[in-house]
Scaffold this motif. Structure first.
Motif, PDB file in Angstrom:
ATOM      1  N   TRP A 175       0.824  -1.208   0.000  1.00 32.01           N
ATOM      2  CA  TRP A 175       0.000   0.000   0.000  1.00 32.01           C
ATOM      3  C   TRP A 175       0.861   1.263   0.000  1.00 32.01           C
ATOM      4  CZ3 TRP A 175      -1.627   3.196   4.514  1.00 32.01           C
ATOM      5  CH2 TRP A 175      -2.666   4.091   4.193  1.00 32.01           C
ATOM      6  N   SER A 176       1.921   1.256   0.820  1.00 29.50           N
ATOM      7  CA  SER A 176       2.750   2.449   0.977  1.00 29.50           C
ATOM      8  C   SER A 176       3.574   2.764  -0.260  1.00 29.50           C
ATOM      9  CB  SER A 176       3.677   2.294   2.190  1.00 29.50           C
ATOM     10  OG  SER A 176       4.671   1.316   1.943  1.00 29.50           O
ATOM     11  N   THR A 177       3.779   1.785  -1.122  1.00 27.90           N
ATOM     12  CA  THR A 177       4.575   2.008  -2.331  1.00 27.90           C
ATOM     13  C   THR A 177       3.714   2.085  -3.590  1.00 27.90           C
ATOM     14  OG1 THR A 177       4.954  -0.388  -2.546  1.00 27.90           O
ATOM     15  CG2 THR A 177       6.613   0.885  -1.363  1.00 27.90           C
ATOM     16  N   GLY A 178       2.391   2.006  -3.421  1.00 29.07           N
ATOM     17  CA  GLY A 178       1.485   2.070  -4.561  1.00 29.07           C
ATOM     18  C   GLY A 178       1.067   3.492  -4.876  1.00 29.07           C
ATOM     19  N   ASP A 179       0.010   3.607  -5.669  1.00 28.98           N
ATOM     20  CA  ASP A 179      -0.480   4.924  -6.090  1.00 28.98           C
ATOM     21  C   ASP A 179      -1.788   5.315  -5.406  1.00 28.98           C
ATOM     22  OD1 ASP A 179       1.621   5.223  -7.983  1.00 28.98           O
ATOM     23  OD2 ASP A 179       0.523   3.929  -9.385  1.00 28.98           O
ATOM     24  N   ASP A 180      -2.467   4.335  -4.817  1.00 26.14           N
ATOM     25  CA  ASP A 180      -3.767   4.589  -4.195  1.00 26.14           C
ATOM     26  C   ASP A 180      -3.636   4.480  -2.681  1.00 26.14           C
ATOM     27  OD1 ASP A 180      -6.378   4.752  -3.385  1.00 26.14           O
ATOM     28  OD2 ASP A 180      -7.146   3.205  -4.740  1.00 26.14           O
ATOM     29  N   PHE A 181      -3.699   5.627  -2.006  1.00 26.70           N
ATOM     30  CA  PHE A 181      -3.544   5.657  -0.553  1.00 26.70           C
ATOM     31  C   PHE A 181      -4.885   5.755   0.167  1.00 26.70           C
ATOM     32  CE2 PHE A 181       0.614   7.955  -1.702  1.00 26.70           C
ATOM     33  CZ  PHE A 181       1.258   6.740  -1.883  1.00 26.70           C
ATOM     34  N   SER A 182      -5.948   5.377  -0.526  1.00 30.94           N
ATOM     35  CA  SER A 182      -7.279   5.485   0.062  1.00 30.94           C
ATOM     36  C   SER A 182      -7.539   4.378   1.072  1.00 30.94           C
ATOM     37  CB  SER A 182      -8.348   5.418  -1.031  1.00 30.94           C
ATOM     38  OG  SER A 182      -8.387   4.105  -1.594  1.00 30.94           O
ATOM     39  N   LEU A 183      -8.558   4.616   1.904  1.00 30.50           N
ATOM     40  CA  LEU A 183      -8.970   3.624   2.886  1.00 30.50           C
ATOM     41  C   LEU A 183      -9.492   2.373   2.187  1.00 30.50           C
ATOM     42  CD1 LEU A 183      -9.357   3.190   5.950  1.00 30.50           C
ATOM     43  CD2 LEU A 183     -11.676   4.061   5.677  1.00 30.50           C
ATOM     44  N   ALA A 184     -10.212   2.580   1.084  1.00 34.81           N
ATOM     45  CA  ALA A 184     -10.745   1.438   0.343  1.00 34.81           C
ATOM     46  C   ALA A 184      -9.612   0.553  -0.177  1.00 34.81           C
ATOM     47  CB  ALA A 184     -11.604   1.925  -0.821  1.00 34.81           C
ATOM     48  N   ALA A 185      -8.513   1.166  -0.600  1.00 34.07           N
ATOM     49  CA  ALA A 185      -7.392   0.406  -1.151  1.00 34.07           C
ATOM     50  C   ALA A 185      -6.722  -0.457  -0.090  1.00 34.07           C
ATOM     51  CB  ALA A 185      -6.375   1.357  -1.773  1.00 34.07           C
ATOM     52  N   ILE A 186      -6.469   0.092   1.089  1.00 32.58           N
ATOM     53  CA  ILE A 186      -5.804  -0.693   2.129  1.00 32.58           C
ATOM     54  C   ILE A 186      -6.736  -1.771   2.658  1.00 32.58           C
ATOM     55  CG2 ILE A 186      -6.423   0.955   3.964  1.00 32.58           C
ATOM     56  CD1 ILE A 186      -3.250  -1.236   3.782  1.00 32.58           C
ATOM     57  N   ARG A 187      -8.030  -1.481   2.745  1.00 34.91           N
ATOM     58  CA  ARG A 187      -8.975  -2.502   3.199  1.00 34.91           C
ATOM     59  C   ARG A 187      -9.061  -3.643   2.183  1.00 34.91           C
ATOM     60  NH1 ARG A 187     -13.132   0.517   4.215  1.00 34.91           N
ATOM     61  NH2 ARG A 187     -13.068   0.572   6.472  1.00 34.91           N
ATOM     62  N   SER A 188      -9.105  -3.300   0.912  1.00 29.11           N
ATOM     63  CA  SER A 188      -9.178  -4.320  -0.142  1.00 29.11           C
ATOM     64  C   SER A 188      -7.926  -5.179  -0.167  1.00 29.11           C
ATOM     65  CB  SER A 188      -9.374  -3.637  -1.501  1.00 29.11           C
ATOM     66  OG  SER A 188      -9.382  -4.592  -2.534  1.00 29.11           O
ATOM     67  N   LEU A 189      -6.759  -4.547  -0.046  1.00 30.97           N
ATOM     68  CA  LEU A 189      -5.504  -5.300  -0.023  1.00 30.97           C
ATOM     69  C   LEU A 189      -5.447  -6.231   1.183  1.00 30.97           C
ATOM     70  CD1 LEU A 189      -2.715  -2.743  -1.029  1.00 30.97           C
ATOM     71  CD2 LEU A 189      -3.320  -4.850  -2.224  1.00 30.97           C
ATOM     72  N   THR A 190      -5.857  -5.726   2.342  1.00 31.81           N
ATOM     73  CA  THR A 190      -5.832  -6.532   3.561  1.00 31.81           C
ATOM     74  C   THR A 190      -6.694  -7.779   3.398  1.00 31.81           C
ATOM     75  OG1 THR A 190      -5.530  -4.545   4.918  1.00 31.81           O
ATOM     76  CG2 THR A 190      -6.264  -6.538   6.044  1.00 31.81           C
ATOM     77  N   ALA A 191      -7.917  -7.600   2.915  1.00 34.17           N
ATOM     78  CA  ALA A 191      -8.822  -8.730   2.737  1.00 34.17           C
ATOM     79  C   ALA A 191      -8.268  -9.717   1.717  1.00 34.17           C
ATOM     80  CB  ALA A 191     -10.196  -8.239   2.296  1.00 34.17           C
ATOM     81  N   ALA A 192      -7.750  -9.206   0.595  1.00 35.15           N
ATOM     82  CA  ALA A 192      -7.238 -10.072  -0.464  1.00 35.15           C
ATOM     83  C   ALA A 192      -6.037 -10.880   0.013  1.00 35.15           C
ATOM     84  CB  ALA A 192      -6.862  -9.231  -1.684  1.00 35.15           C
ATOM     85  N   TYR A 193      -5.133 -10.250   0.728  1.00 34.91           N
ATOM     86  CA  TYR A 193      -3.926 -10.947   1.176  1.00 34.91           C
ATOM     87  C   TYR A 193      -4.246 -11.956   2.279  1.00 34.91           C
ATOM     88  CZ  TYR A 193      -0.929  -7.856  -1.580  1.00 34.91           C
ATOM     89  OH  TYR A 193      -0.314  -7.197  -2.613  1.00 34.91           O
ATOM     90  N   LEU A 194      -5.191 -11.622   3.162  1.00 38.78           N
ATOM     91  CA  LEU A 194      -5.591 -12.587   4.185  1.00 38.78           C
ATOM     92  C   LEU A 194      -6.260 -13.803   3.553  1.00 38.78           C
ATOM     93  CD1 LEU A 194      -6.921 -10.228   7.008  1.00 38.78           C
ATOM     94  CD2 LEU A 194      -4.903 -11.696   7.129  1.00 38.78           C
ATOM     95  N   ASP A 195      -7.001 -13.569   2.474  1.00 42.82           N
ATOM     96  CA  ASP A 195      -7.660 -14.677   1.779  1.00 42.82           C
ATOM     97  C   ASP A 195      -6.643 -15.625   1.146  1.00 42.82           C
ATOM     98  OD1 ASP A 195     -10.180 -13.804   2.436  1.00 42.82           O
ATOM     99  OD2 ASP A 195     -10.540 -12.777   0.534  1.00 42.82           O
ATOM    100  N   GLN A 196      -5.450 -15.130   0.879  1.00 45.36           N
ATOM    101  CA  GLN A 196      -4.436 -15.943   0.220  1.00 45.36           C
ATOM    102  C   GLN A 196      -3.576 -16.745   1.203  1.00 45.36           C
ATOM    103  OE1 GLN A 196      -2.199 -13.950  -2.953  1.00 45.36           O
ATOM    104  NE2 GLN A 196      -3.812 -12.399  -3.050  1.00 45.36           N
ATOM    105  N   VAL A 197      -3.769 -16.532   2.489  1.00 44.99           N
ATOM    106  CA  VAL A 197      -2.931 -17.223   3.468  1.00 44.99           C
ATOM    107  C   VAL A 197      -3.079 -18.735   3.359  1.00 44.99           C
ATOM    108  CG1 VAL A 197      -2.562 -17.652   5.927  1.00 44.99           C
ATOM    109  CG2 VAL A 197      -2.823 -15.317   5.105  1.00 44.99           C
ATOM    110  N   GLY A 198      -4.326 -19.222   3.350  1.00 41.33           N
ATOM    111  CA  GLY A 198      -4.542 -20.668   3.270  1.00 41.33           C
ATOM    112  C   GLY A 198      -3.921 -21.286   2.042  1.00 41.33           C
ATOM    113  N   PRO A 199      -4.253 -20.781   0.842  1.00 42.68           N
ATOM    114  CA  PRO A 199      -3.645 -21.334  -0.364  1.00 42.68           C
ATOM    115  C   PRO A 199      -2.128 -21.218  -0.395  1.00 42.68           C
ATOM    116  CG  PRO A 199      -5.599 -20.059  -0.930  1.00 42.68           C
ATOM    117  CD  PRO A 199      -5.333 -19.841   0.528  1.00 42.68           C
ATOM    118  N   ALA A 200      -1.601 -20.125   0.140  1.00 42.70           N
ATOM    119  CA  ALA A 200      -0.144 -19.953   0.133  1.00 42.70           C
ATOM    120  C   ALA A 200       0.546 -20.965   1.023  1.00 42.70           C
ATOM    121  CB  ALA A 200       0.212 -18.533   0.596  1.00 42.70           C
ATOM    122  N   LEU A 201      -0.103 -21.332   2.138  1.00 40.96           N
ATOM    123  CA  LEU A 201       0.518 -22.255   3.089  1.00 40.96           C
ATOM    124  C   LEU A 201       0.300 -23.717   2.721  1.00 40.96           C
ATOM    125  CD1 LEU A 201      -0.310 -20.528   6.510  1.00 40.96           C
ATOM    126  CD2 LEU A 201       1.840 -20.447   5.219  1.00 40.96           C
TER     127      LEU A 201
END
Length: 208
Positions: A175-201
């Motif tokens: 988020w800090s190195t991207g172009d979109d610093f909005s609340l929606a962007a960090i919330r979307s990234l957080t949800a997406a990355y948490l969703d990937q924990v199971g498949p990644a592990l």
């Protein structure tokens, strides 16, 4: 109700934090002195030390506030939620409060500049890792208490927090190195990355 004296103290502290972060990110952490921070706010060095033990405390003041909000949010989650879900919802539902906490003291842009400086400054990065470990220990203790387990005998609270904290670090870096610093962007990234924990592990990364 905040008294006039309390309001003045809060405003002085916030002004010192803003000045410190601006100086750290423009001329460097090591090259910035306490005297310069105090001078920028037109207060004495003695006044600075009424609020902070040193430069490091000023550098992490906003981060400490956001972490305190998150710990409180975890503590307030419904007891029936599984541990990882409690962490997830505390973070996703708490981003509004966290952003408000940041913006009440410094602009988000300055907060992000400071985040990048922490990651690129050895002394600050070491302090960040030490402080983060202490916060993670606190949260692991909260999860253990919620689930009725011994945090020293059962590894699951610390494992859950370690995984979650790793995801949040990756999310914030992206988020800090991207172009979109909005609340929606960090919330979307957080949800997406948490969703990937199971498949990644557990998943096969080479599968189609």
């Amino acid at each position: 109700m905040e008294t006039l004296r309390e309001r003045k103290k809060r405003r002085t502290r916030e002004a010192l934090v803003r000045a410190a972060l601006e100086l750290f990110t423009t001329q460097g952490y090591e090259r910035t002195t306490v005297d310069e921070i105090a001078e920028a706010v037109d207060v004495s060095q003695r006044t600075f030390f009424r609020y902070f033990a040193g430069k490091e405390d000023a550098a992490f003041a906003v981060q400490e506030m956001t972490e305190a909000h998150f710990v409180a949010a975890v503590r307030a989650r419904p007891p029936h939620e599984p541990p990882m879900e409690a962490l997830r919802q505390a973070m996703l539902e708490g981003w509004d409060d966290i952003r408000e906490t940041v913006e009440a003291v410094v602009p988000v842009e300055l907060y992000l500049r400071m985040y990048r400086m922490i990651e690129s400054t050895p002394a600050l990065l070491a302090a960040h890792l030490r402080r983060s470990a202490a916060t993670e220990q606190t949260i692991a203790g909260l999860l253990a208490e919620r689930e009725g387990v011994d945090v020293d005998a059962d590894p699951r609270p610390r494992l859950a927090v370690a995984v979650f904290a790793g995801v949040i670090r990756v999310t914030e870096r992206q988020w800090s190195t991207g172009d979109d610093f909005s609340l929606a962007a960090i919330r979307s990234l957080t949800a997406a990355y948490l969703d990937q924990v199971g498949p990644a592990l557990t998943g096969n990364w080479r599968a189609a």
